[in-house]
Write an enzyme that holds these catalytic residues in place. Structure first.
Site, PDB file in Angstrom:
ATOM      1  N   CYS A  78     -41.216  18.350  31.746  1.00 52.21           N
ATOM      2  CA  CYS A  78     -41.045  19.275  33.024  1.00 52.21           C
ATOM      3  C   CYS A  78     -42.525  19.610  33.520  1.00 52.21           C
ATOM      4  O   CYS A  78     -42.576  19.686  34.734  1.00 52.21           O
ATOM      5  CB  CYS A  78     -40.438  20.529  32.580  1.00 52.21           C
ATOM      6  SG  CYS A  78     -38.674  20.621  32.757  1.00 52.21           S
ATOM      7  N   ARG A 129     -38.771  20.823  23.426  1.00 56.75           N
ATOM      8  CA  ARG A 129     -39.465  19.474  23.534  1.00 56.75           C
ATOM      9  C   ARG A 129     -39.696  19.127  24.974  1.00 56.75           C
ATOM     10  O   ARG A 129     -40.756  18.355  25.377  1.00 56.75           O
ATOM     11  CB  ARG A 129     -38.584  18.466  22.981  1.00 56.75           C
ATOM     12  CG  ARG A 129     -39.568  16.928  22.985  1.00 56.75           C
ATOM     13  CD  ARG A 129     -38.432  15.965  23.658  1.00 56.75           C
ATOM     14  NE  ARG A 129     -39.433  14.493  23.662  1.00 56.75           N
ATOM     15  CZ  ARG A 129     -39.599  13.694  22.628  1.00 56.75           C
ATOM     16  NH1 ARG A 129     -39.148  14.182  21.456  1.00 56.75           N
ATOM     17  NH2 ARG A 129     -40.336  12.857  22.695  1.00 56.75           N
ATOM     18  N   TYR A 145     -42.822  19.542  28.124  1.00 57.52           N
ATOM     19  CA  TYR A 145     -43.708  18.415  28.514  1.00 57.52           C
ATOM     20  C   TYR A 145     -43.555  17.669  29.563  1.00 57.52           C
ATOM     21  O   TYR A 145     -44.231  17.636  30.531  1.00 57.52           O
ATOM     22  CB  TYR A 145     -44.186  17.731  27.185  1.00 57.52           C
ATOM     23  CG  TYR A 145     -45.074  16.522  27.425  1.00 57.52           C
ATOM     24  CD1 TYR A 145     -46.316  16.764  27.603  1.00 57.52           C
ATOM     25  CD2 TYR A 145     -44.548  15.337  27.340  1.00 57.52           C
ATOM     26  CE1 TYR A 145     -47.161  15.590  27.837  1.00 57.52           C
ATOM     27  CE2 TYR A 145     -45.354  14.108  27.683  1.00 57.52           C
ATOM     28  CZ  TYR A 145     -46.544  14.307  27.804  1.00 57.52           C
ATOM     29  OH  TYR A 145     -47.529  13.132  28.019  1.00 57.52           O
ATOM     30  N   ASP A 204     -34.627  14.358  21.618  1.00 57.04           N
ATOM     31  CA  ASP A 204     -35.488  13.235  21.662  1.00 57.04           C
ATOM     32  C   ASP A 204     -35.043  12.287  22.947  1.00 57.04           C
ATOM     33  O   ASP A 204     -33.935  12.548  23.267  1.00 57.04           O
ATOM     34  CB  ASP A 204     -35.185  12.405  20.356  1.00 57.04           C
ATOM     35  CG  ASP A 204     -36.310  11.536  20.130  1.00 57.04           C
ATOM     36  OD1 ASP A 204     -37.237  11.457  20.857  1.00 57.04           O
ATOM     37  OD2 ASP A 204     -36.130  10.821  19.024  1.00 57.04           O
TER      38      ASP A 204
HETATM   39  N1  UDP Z   1     -40.499   9.615  14.521  1.00 52.28           N
HETATM   40  C1  UDP Z   1     -40.054   9.375  13.179  1.00 52.28           C
HETATM   41  N2  UDP Z   1     -40.725   9.512  12.073  1.00 52.28           N
HETATM   42  C2  UDP Z   1     -42.180   9.930  12.050  1.00 52.28           C
HETATM   43  C3  UDP Z   1     -42.402  10.517  13.285  1.00 52.28           C
HETATM   44  C4  UDP Z   1     -41.843  10.367  14.628  1.00 52.28           C
HETATM   45  O1  UDP Z   1     -39.040   8.919  13.090  1.00 52.28           O
HETATM   46  O2  UDP Z   1     -42.600  10.264  11.141  1.00 52.28           O
HETATM   47  C5  UDP Z   1     -39.715   9.341  15.723  1.00 52.28           C
HETATM   48  C6  UDP Z   1     -39.719  10.659  16.740  1.00 52.28           C
HETATM   49  O3  UDP Z   1     -38.436  11.367  16.275  1.00 52.28           O
HETATM   50  C7  UDP Z   1     -39.455   9.651  18.011  1.00 52.28           C
HETATM   51  C8  UDP Z   1     -40.148   8.573  17.536  1.00 52.28           C
HETATM   52  O4  UDP Z   1     -40.356   8.451  16.132  1.00 52.28           O
HETATM   53  O5  UDP Z   1     -37.980   9.417  18.071  1.00 52.28           O
HETATM   54  C9  UDP Z   1     -41.357   8.568  18.471  1.00 52.28           C
HETATM   55  O6  UDP Z   1     -42.220   9.571  18.117  1.00 52.28           O
HETATM   56  P1  UDP Z   1     -43.754   9.640  18.601  1.00 52.28           P
HETATM   57  O7  UDP Z   1     -44.098  11.045  18.039  1.00 52.28           O
HETATM   58  O8  UDP Z   1     -44.646   8.585  18.350  1.00 52.28           O
HETATM   59  O9  UDP Z   1     -43.807   9.989  20.148  1.00 52.28           O
HETATM   60  P2  UDP Z   1     -42.685   9.873  21.442  1.00 52.28           P
HETATM   61  O10 UDP Z   1     -42.635   8.189  21.597  1.00 52.28           O
HETATM   62  O11 UDP Z   1     -41.146  10.524  21.153  1.00 52.28           O
HETATM   63  O12 UDP Z   1     -43.348  10.542  22.540  1.00 52.28           O
END
Ligand code: UDP
Length: 364
Positions: free
Chosen positions: A164, A159, A162, A313
């Site tokens: 980095c 993950r 990106y 995360d």
């Molecule tokens: N997430 C979730 N359910 C989903 C999609 C994402 O719980 O259906 C979580 C994901 O693991 C992260 C957070 O929601 O902790 C935000 O994810 P997003 O993909 O919106 O982008 P980020 O804020 O991580 O860049």
């Protein structure tokens, strides 16, 4: 000004294109997609190149040379993609973006580079040996542009490629600034949200972000899935607030943005992903519910189940926006409930329009 807007057809780019045109600028826009700017394609001050910047058929140097300011928003910015195509994420977000930056250096043009709050990584409270008195104290997750340390996971958690790639790009811009006087401004967005963010699952292939997953579940009565229990926290910022700050950076009063990095976000809008799911379900039930579709249940899944191997995360990230407040006099105005309701209204409208037109097409 004559502004080259690269990535002008994306979520942020399309809102920015509208704002720049409304302010009277001339915009040369480049993007793979036109869908989100379809309503301004005929604008007399807009030239749009529908182009994949990785492919031949366009002249980066000529476009940069002819511009007063270059804005670069081109990136893969969905966590699902960092897991699925990490090499392409690196190629686009570092290698291709570097070419743009170097063209700006060559031609002595100012660059506004969109980066990411992901550069900060995780909060200090997640470090195993952190001796923090109160792990809940927001101070551990409040990130400042010029003083915060970065905490990323191991290489096996891809993950972070990106984060980095974006971090390295920022460091190269900074180095060009030191060695060659390059004039750049870096923007680190903290979870912007609003009409036109992403797509819904059924509309296009790909992996959207959490808002769209939740909208899809609400519209179809399927499960809202909380990755790892939804304890992660984010601060959501409404796109209009974000564009207002970005536009002040474009204006650059007295050169205050030269060689500066700015967080853009709304620290007051922090929610856990679980709270966001519950709030969206509540707003949906109150304002938009289709009685024929049942309200979704909220369930928990692991990160590996949801994204696959290599997921990690960011636990919590709060923007320190004192720099933008002080130098630009900017203040975010939108609260989380209004942000969600307004963005949901847009998606429900789009979804119902599309469903209605596919029913008509199907019957025809
Ligand atoms: N997430 C979730 N359910 C989903 C999609 C994402 O719980 O259906 C979580 C994901 O693991 C992260 C957070 O929601 O902790 C935000 O994810 P997003 O993909 O919106 O982008 P980020 O804020 O991580 O860049």
């Amino acid at each position: 000004m004559k502004i080259l807007n690269l990535g002008a057809g994306g979520f942020i780019g399309s809102h920015l294109t509208h704002r720049l045109l409304n302010e009277g600028h001339t915009v040369t826009a480049v993007d793979l997609e036109t869908e989100k700017v379809i309503d301004c394609l005929e604008h007399p001050n807009l030239v749009f190149f529908q182009q994949d910047i990785r492919k031949p058929g366009w002249d980066l140097d000529a476009l940069v040379r002819e511009s007063d300011l270059v804005m670069d928003l081109i990136a893969y910015a969905n966590p699902g993609l960092y897991l699925r195509i990490p090499l392409e994420v690196f190629q686009l977000n570092f290698v291709e973006n570097l070419k743009i930056a170097e063209a700006c250096v060559r031609h002595g043009k100012r660059l506004i580079q969109f980066s990411t709050c992901e550069v900060y990584g995780r909060s200090a409270a997640t470090l195993k040996n952190a001796h923090v008195a109160d792990p809940e104290d927001p101070i551990h997750a409040t990130f400042s542009e010029d003083t915060s340390e970065y905490i990323l996971g191991p290489v096996s958690k891809h993950r972070w490629i990106y984060s980095c790639a974006k971090q390295l790009l920022e460091r190269v811009l900074h180095a060009y600034g030191i060695e060659q006087g390059f004039n750049y401004t870096i923007i680190r967005p903290f979870n912007f949200i609003g009409p036109k963010i992403d797509f819904l699952l059924h509309e296009k292939e790909g992996i959207p972000r959490v808002f769209s997953f939740f909208m899809d579940a609400l519209l179809n009565g399927t499960q809202m899935k909380l990755v790892n229990g939804g304890v992660q926290r984010r601060c959501y910022s409404y796109i209009d607030d974000a564009i207002e700050c970005t536009y002040r950076i474009v204006e650059n009063p007295g050169g205050v943005c030269n060689q500066q990095i700015f967080n853009i976000g709304s620290p007051a809008n922090e929610v856990s992903i679980r709270q966001m799911a519950e709030l969206m379900r509540e707003i949906y039930a109150e304002k938009f519910r289709d009685p024929a579709v049942r309200l979704p249940e909220i369930v928990s899944v692991t990160g590996e189940e949801f994204y696959g191997q290599g997921y990690d995360d960011s636990d919590r990230r709060i923007p320190d926006i004192s720099k933008a407040q002080k130098l630009l006099g900017w203040e975010p105005r939108w609260g989380i409930r209004d942000i969600l309701e307004t963005t949901m209204r847009y998606y429900v409208g789009e979804y119902r329009k599309n469903t209605a037109s596919s029913v008509v097409a199907g019957n025809g």
